[in-house]
Design a protein around this motif. Structure first.
Motif, mmCIF file in Angstrom:
data_model
loop_
_atom_site.group_PDB
_atom_site.id
_atom_site.type_symbol
_atom_site.label_atom_id
_atom_site.label_comp_id
_atom_site.label_asym_id
_atom_site.label_seq_id
_atom_site.Cartn_x
_atom_site.Cartn_y
_atom_site.Cartn_z
ATOM 1 N N LEU A 24 0.836 -1.195 0.000
ATOM 2 C CA LEU A 24 0.000 0.000 0.000
ATOM 3 C C LEU A 24 0.871 1.244 0.000
ATOM 4 N N VAL A 25 0.519 2.215 -0.821
ATOM 5 C CA VAL A 25 1.255 3.476 -0.876
ATOM 6 C C VAL A 25 0.912 4.310 0.356
ATOM 7 N N THR A 26 1.951 4.767 1.055
ATOM 8 C CA THR A 26 1.745 5.642 2.216
ATOM 9 C C THR A 26 2.221 7.069 1.965
ATOM 10 N N GLY A 27 2.916 7.293 0.847
ATOM 11 C CA GLY A 27 3.362 8.647 0.535
ATOM 12 C C GLY A 27 4.282 8.651 -0.668
ATOM 13 N N VAL A 28 4.513 9.837 -1.191
ATOM 14 C CA VAL A 28 5.441 10.021 -2.306
ATOM 15 C C VAL A 28 6.420 11.114 -1.915
ATOM 16 N N ARG A 29 7.704 10.825 -1.963
ATOM 17 C CA ARG A 29 8.733 11.779 -1.570
ATOM 18 C C ARG A 29 8.940 12.832 -2.665
ATOM 19 N N PRO A 30 9.546 13.953 -2.304
ATOM 20 C CA PRO A 30 9.818 14.986 -3.313
ATOM 21 C C PRO A 30 10.633 14.477 -4.496
ATOM 22 N N ASP A 31 11.512 13.495 -4.253
ATOM 23 C CA ASP A 31 12.319 12.955 -5.352
ATOM 24 C C ASP A 31 11.575 11.898 -6.156
ATOM 25 N N GLY A 32 10.309 11.646 -5.794
ATOM 26 C CA GLY A 32 9.494 10.708 -6.553
ATOM 27 C C GLY A 32 9.446 9.298 -6.001
ATOM 28 N N ARG A 33 10.312 8.973 -5.043
ATOM 29 C CA ARG A 33 10.285 7.627 -4.482
ATOM 30 C C ARG A 33 8.967 7.394 -3.748
ATOM 31 N N ILE A 34 8.472 6.183 -3.868
ATOM 32 C CA ILE A 34 7.151 5.837 -3.353
ATOM 33 C C ILE A 34 7.300 5.085 -2.041
ATOM 34 N N GLU A 35 6.727 5.625 -0.988
ATOM 35 C CA GLU A 35 6.768 4.991 0.327
ATOM 36 C C GLU A 35 5.593 4.033 0.454
ATOM 37 N N THR A 36 5.850 2.884 1.053
ATOM 38 C CA THR A 36 4.823 1.849 1.142
ATOM 39 C C THR A 36 4.828 1.169 2.500
ATOM 40 N N ILE A 37 3.774 0.417 2.744
ATOM 41 C CA ILE A 37 3.743 -0.571 3.814
ATOM 42 C C ILE A 37 3.355 -1.885 3.153
ATOM 43 N N GLU A 38 4.114 -2.946 3.464
ATOM 44 C CA GLU A 38 3.957 -4.209 2.749
ATOM 45 C C GLU A 38 3.971 -5.379 3.718
ATOM 46 N N GLY A 39 3.240 -6.404 3.365
ATOM 47 C CA GLY A 39 3.341 -7.682 4.048
ATOM 48 C C GLY A 39 4.273 -8.600 3.296
ATOM 49 N N ASN A 40 4.817 -9.583 4.000
ATOM 50 C CA ASN A 40 5.709 -10.568 3.377
ATOM 51 C C ASN A 40 6.919 -9.909 2.734
ATOM 52 N N THR A 41 7.459 -8.894 3.391
ATOM 53 C CA THR A 41 8.717 -8.292 2.967
ATOM 54 C C THR A 41 9.735 -8.551 4.070
ATOM 55 N N SER A 42 10.762 -9.308 3.768
ATOM 56 C CA SER A 42 11.725 -9.778 4.774
ATOM 57 C C SER A 42 10.998 -10.498 5.908
ATOM 58 N N ASP A 43 10.002 -11.290 5.525
ATOM 59 C CA ASP A 43 9.245 -12.145 6.449
ATOM 60 C C ASP A 43 8.401 -11.380 7.454
ATOM 61 N N ARG A 44 8.025 -10.132 7.126
ATOM 62 C CA ARG A 44 7.239 -9.358 8.090
ATOM 63 C C ARG A 44 6.431 -8.270 7.398
ATOM 64 N N VAL A 45 5.646 -7.535 8.198
ATOM 65 C CA VAL A 45 4.986 -6.317 7.734
ATOM 66 C C VAL A 45 5.922 -5.161 8.043
ATOM 67 N N ALA A 46 6.281 -4.397 7.022
ATOM 68 C CA ALA A 46 7.275 -3.344 7.225
ATOM 69 C C ALA A 46 7.065 -2.209 6.224
ATOM 70 N N ALA A 47 7.648 -1.067 6.561
ATOM 71 C CA ALA A 47 7.647 0.090 5.666
ATOM 72 C C ALA A 47 8.791 -0.055 4.676
ATOM 73 N N ARG A 48 8.537 0.291 3.425
ATOM 74 C CA ARG A 48 9.539 0.209 2.378
ATOM 75 C C ARG A 48 9.420 1.443 1.479
ATOM 76 N N ASP A 49 10.327 1.579 0.530
ATOM 77 C CA ASP A 49 10.193 2.613 -0.494
ATOM 78 C C ASP A 49 10.738 2.073 -1.809
ATOM 79 N N HIS A 50 10.199 2.606 -2.898
ATOM 80 C CA HIS A 50 10.533 2.096 -4.230
ATOM 81 C C HIS A 50 10.700 3.244 -5.212
ATOM 82 N N ALA A 51 11.561 3.038 -6.201
ATOM 83 C CA ALA A 51 11.652 3.976 -7.315
ATOM 84 C C ALA A 51 10.384 3.856 -8.150
ATOM 85 N N PRO A 52 9.912 4.949 -8.735
ATOM 86 C CA PRO A 52 8.682 4.891 -9.528
ATOM 87 C C PRO A 52 8.719 3.820 -10.619
#
Length: 209
Positions: A170-198
């Motif tokens: 799920l998208v939780t925000g977009v940074r000024p540089d365009g990177r997309i902040e998320t919250i994800e399940g099953n990432t490194s075996d857990r629910v965690a915050a992540r970010d991705h390039a567009p």
């Protein structure tokens, strides 16, 4: 009747027609008015005052918040949930996520299950019958078919489902540089915050439209 008398009479009539200020309700209960103010125990609050802000915060309901933000709110309560044992794709909470699906697919990759659970909690379950998805590919195919899909080049909003290569969150925000902040399940075996390039996104799913 002189002009002076006539003016005086008009003023008397206007005074009678002008409503008096309402007497504040007792007991300290907050009352919203059509003018966008609120009173609590006789204290008035304009829309920009700290009291009005607190009143708005206290009165937020599921109908007042969009489907996407409600999904994020649900997902954020699960931050830190981890597989037990690590690498097992299982845990008591993960079994709860599987329970959001119409039929339990059994133990397996659970990122789409997590998103399906968050959507169910928000009152906007995924799928034609609201049964959710265990597969990212199936979820994306449904979104494209049902009109909920957005292309990779779209600007995501908070609460959009981001579709990645065999992964989702799920998208939780977009940074000024365009990177997309998320919250994800099953990432490194857990629910965690992540970010991705567009450029990592295959597309997005937007509920509530």
């Amino acid at each position: 009747m002189t002009i002076t008398d006539a003016i005086g009479r008009i003023q008397e009539i206007q005074a009678l027609l002008t409503p008096r200020a309402a007497t504040p309700a007792s007991g300290g209960l907050a009352t919203a008015t059509l003018a966008g103010t609120a009173t609590a125990g006789g204290a008035s609050a304009t829309a920009g005052s700290p009291f009005a802000a607190a009143l708005r915060q206290a009165s937020v309901t599921s109908s007042a918040v969009g489907a996407g933000p409600r999904m994020v709110q649900a997902a954020q309560t699960q931050l830190g949930v981890a597989e037990q044992p690590p690498g097992s794709n299982d845990a008591p909470a993960i079994r709860t996520y599987r329970g959001a699906l119409q039929s339990d697919p059994g133990v397996g990759p659970w990122c789409a299950m997590f998103v399906s659970w968050a959507a169910q909690q928000a009152g906007t379950p995924l799928g034609d019958t609201g049964g959710g998805f265990a597969s990212v590919d199936q979820m994306w195919a449904w979104a494209q078919r049902s009109g909920h899909a957005l292309p990779a080049g779209a600007t995501p909003q908070v609460g959009d489902i981001i579709v990645l290569n065999q992964h989702t969150g799920l998208v939780t925000g977009v940074r000024p540089d365009g990177r997309i902040e998320t919250i994800e399940g099953n990432t490194s075996d857990r629910v965690a915050a992540r970010d991705h390039a567009p450029g990592e996104a295959i597309g997005y799913i937007r509920m509530g439209r």
